[in-house]
Write an enzyme that holds these catalytic residues in place. Structure first.
Site, short mmCIF file in Angstrom:
data_model
loop_
_atom_site.label_atom_id
_atom_site.label_comp_id
_atom_site.label_asym_id
_atom_site.label_seq_id
_atom_site.Cartn_x
_atom_site.Cartn_y
_atom_site.Cartn_z
N CYS A 133 0.84 -1.20 0.00
CA CYS A 133 0.00 0.00 0.00
C CYS A 133 0.87 1.25 0.00
O CYS A 133 1.61 1.48 -0.95
CB CYS A 133 -0.99 -0.04 1.17
SG CYS A 133 -2.36 1.12 0.95
N HIS A 161 -3.73 -4.86 -0.12
CA HIS A 161 -3.24 -5.42 1.16
C HIS A 161 -3.29 -6.94 1.11
O HIS A 161 -4.37 -7.51 1.33
CB HIS A 161 -4.11 -4.92 2.31
CG HIS A 161 -3.88 -3.49 2.66
ND1 HIS A 161 -2.93 -3.08 3.57
CD2 HIS A 161 -4.45 -2.35 2.19
CE1 HIS A 161 -2.93 -1.77 3.66
NE2 HIS A 161 -3.84 -1.30 2.83
N GLU A 167 -2.31 -8.95 3.27
CA GLU A 167 -2.65 -9.44 4.62
C GLU A 167 -4.14 -9.30 4.91
O GLU A 167 -4.62 -9.78 5.95
CB GLU A 167 -1.79 -8.72 5.67
CG GLU A 167 -2.25 -7.32 6.06
CD GLU A 167 -1.86 -6.23 5.04
OE1 GLU A 167 -1.43 -6.57 3.92
OE2 GLU A 167 -2.04 -5.05 5.39
#
Lengths: 200, 268
Positions: A78, A181, A183
């Site tokens: 990001c 992202h 994650e």
């Protein structure tokens, strides 16, 4: 076991990134110490927030990080990805790390499009890369951003359409970056993190 | 390739447990928020919202523990709301692993909380939740909204779980929240909440076209088509629901399958 350093420069939800990289199979430590960072097999540059504030905090680690990236992999996520580029245009013009040629631009206004670009959108594979090994074209990942990377096709791994077609994952030499992202992108995201760890 | 519309299950939490009944899912522990959230994750939820309905200082620890466990096990965006009154409250939740915090009454009472939160944590972290109620007594300066039957009204912000009217125009408040740095607006209409006859379309559509940030519609889902209406007529970017998912009336997967058939872009 592969050791990954998450660079803590004062921004972002580091816990989720740490858990994601751990789940993907690495030992993770969070550090703001460049000497400690240098002992890692790979570095993750996380980040949410503004480019200028991120770079301000990252500047004192900049030299060490550039040196590290000459021989070892770095993954920016990001804002972390945006800072890999030459220049950012958020709250003025700011110099980035310059690891990937290109600049960070603000999405123009377009009727019917909300900003930030927030939610799940898909990836179009532009250049094959080990980071996207086993990731099918059009896979969904989670985005939250108001600025996007503008870089040449040769540095673009995936593109995504929103307002314009932008580079959603980039690479130059040892520097990889994802605008989304991983994650927060479920199994697809974990696979991408696994692929990164696999290269270390 | 387009940005997909989001389906967001919401879990009401008290003392670290899910409040509404959840036995239908056959969970080992029906009341554990993390276990329920992971079921929703498996069904294809795009995000999960945890709403702390006790939100007292003493019980905050239980919530923090839930967020930590959820962030450790689930790799999707987590929003947490309920009783957020300070930057410290936000920091505690974000550090525990929340991606966004939802500010409601605390933001109405102290709008600077939105500004400061956005500056410190980034706009994308700050969801401003607005509870609103139709008001038929017209007065100067309000944003007039036309209802399907042609009648005119305005929408008023209500706080403390919908119990206290504020006199604040909801459309104006949404725009102020945006200008203060909110990254997203979560609308809950007291007119439709719990009625199960669909979202409050007129006000959702009005606010969604007035602000540039994403809008989440909430309150009133009873049938699959209500999600379609929320996205198409309400112009929502995301739809939130609680009871239809809790009580097993439909799964997130059912909703997405239905929407995909009707041409709404969803992640499947």
């Amino acid at each position: 076991m592969t050791r990954v350093a998450i660079l803590d420069y004062g921004l972002g939800n580091l816990r989720s990134v740490k858990k994601g990289v751990e789940k993907a199979g690495a030992t993770v430590f969070i550090t703001d110490d460049v000497e400690e960072m240098a002992t890692a097999d790979g570095v993750v540059l996380p980040g949410v927030g503004a480019f200028s504030e991120g770079m301000e905090k990252l500047n004192e680690m900049k030299k060490a990080l550039l040196g590290y990236a000459e021989s070892s992999p770095v993954l920016g996520i990001c804002l972390g990805m945006q800072m890999l580029l030459d220049v950012g245009e958020e709250y003025g013009i700011h110099e980035g790390l310059g690891l990937v040629p290109g600049r960070v631009r603000q999405f123009p206004e377009k009727p019917g499009y909300k900003i930030p670009h927030m939610g799940w959108n898909n990836l179009k594979i532009v250049n094959d890369d080990p980071l996207f090994e086993g990731i099918p074209d059009n896979s969904y990942v989670y985005f939250v951003h108001s600025f996007y990377a503008e870089t040449a096709k040769e540095y673009t791994l995936t593109s995504t359409d929103y307002i314009c077609t932008f580079s959603s994952a980039i690479r130059n030499k040892n520097a990889w970056g994802t605008q989304f992202h991983p994650e927060k992108s479920g199994e697809t995201g974990l696979k991408i993190l696994e692929n990164f760890i696999g290269m270390l | 390739m387009v940005l997909t519309k989001r389906i967001i299950p919401c879990l009401d939490i008290k003392d670290g447990r899910v409040v509404k009944g959840t036995n239908f899912l056959g969970l080992r522990d029906a009341g554990d928020p993390v276990e329920l959230a992971s079921r929703y994750n498996a069904q294809g939820a795009d995000e999960v919202v945890f709403l702390d309905i006790t939100a007292s200082k003493e019980e905050r620890g239980a919530l923090i523990d839930v967020i930590r466990r959820a962030a450790d096990e689930l790799f999707l965006p987590l929003t947490v709301g309920g009783g957020i009154n300070s930057i410290g409250d936000m920091q505690d939740l974000l550090r525990a692993g929340a991606d966004k915090v939802s500010i409601n009454t605390g933001g109405v009472k102290n709008p600077e909380l939105i500004t400061k939160g956005a500056e410190k944590f980034g706009n994308q972290c700050i969801v401003v939740a607005i509870d609103l109620r139709r008001n038929d007594e017209m007065k100067d300066g309000v944003t007039v909204i036309e209802m399907p039957d042609g009648s005119l009204c305005w929408y008023e912000v209500v706080i403390y779980g919908g119990s206290k009217p504020t006199g604040i125009d909801a459309v104006k408040w949404a725009k102020e929240a945006e200008s203060r740095g909110a990254g997203e607006i979560l609308l809950t209409s007291m007119e439709t909440d719990g009625v199960k006859e669909g979202f409050d379309i007129p006000v959702t559509s009005k606010i969604s076209t007035e602000v540039r940030i994403p809008v989440i519609a909430s309150g009133g889902v009873g049938k699959l088509e209500h999600f379609y209406d929320g996205f198409v007529y309400g112009r929502a970017d995301a739809c939130l629901a609680a009871s239809v998912f809790h009580f097993g009336e439909m799964t997130v997967a059912d909703v997405k399958e239905y929407l995909a058939k009707r041409g709404v872009p969803v992640r499947i």
